[in-house]
Motif scaffolding. Sequence first.
Motif, short mmCIF file in Angstrom:
data_model
loop_
_atom_site.label_atom_id
_atom_site.label_comp_id
_atom_site.label_asym_id
_atom_site.label_seq_id
_atom_site.Cartn_x
_atom_site.Cartn_y
_atom_site.Cartn_z
N LYS A 137 4.56 5.68 -5.33
CA LYS A 137 4.81 5.65 -6.78
C LYS A 137 3.51 5.33 -7.52
N PRO A 138 2.65 6.31 -7.69
CA PRO A 138 1.37 6.04 -8.33
C PRO A 138 1.46 5.66 -9.80
N LYS A 190 0.83 -1.20 0.00
CA LYS A 190 0.00 0.00 0.00
C LYS A 190 0.87 1.26 0.00
N SER A 191 1.90 1.28 0.82
CA SER A 191 2.78 2.45 0.87
C SER A 191 3.57 2.60 -0.43
N LEU A 192 3.96 1.50 -1.07
CA LEU A 192 4.67 1.55 -2.35
C LEU A 192 3.79 2.14 -3.44
#
Length: 60
Positions: free
Chosen positions: A56-57, A50-52
């Motif tokens: 980096k959308p 989730k944080s990745l």
Amino acid sequence: MSRILRLTALAVCWVPGGCVTVTAPDKPIVINLNISVTQEVVYRLDGQAKSLIQSKPGIF
């Protein structure tokens, strides 16, 4: 008396020997099936994934 009883029993057994006829219907048989199929997809991301994705959308 026994002979009359036998003849009567034979006559009674003979009478109900009717005929049964089966015919196809004139119109076709129609069956309406109203079915609703709903599918839900539930996904869970662990904390690192989730944080990745948030950092980096453009990955996907």
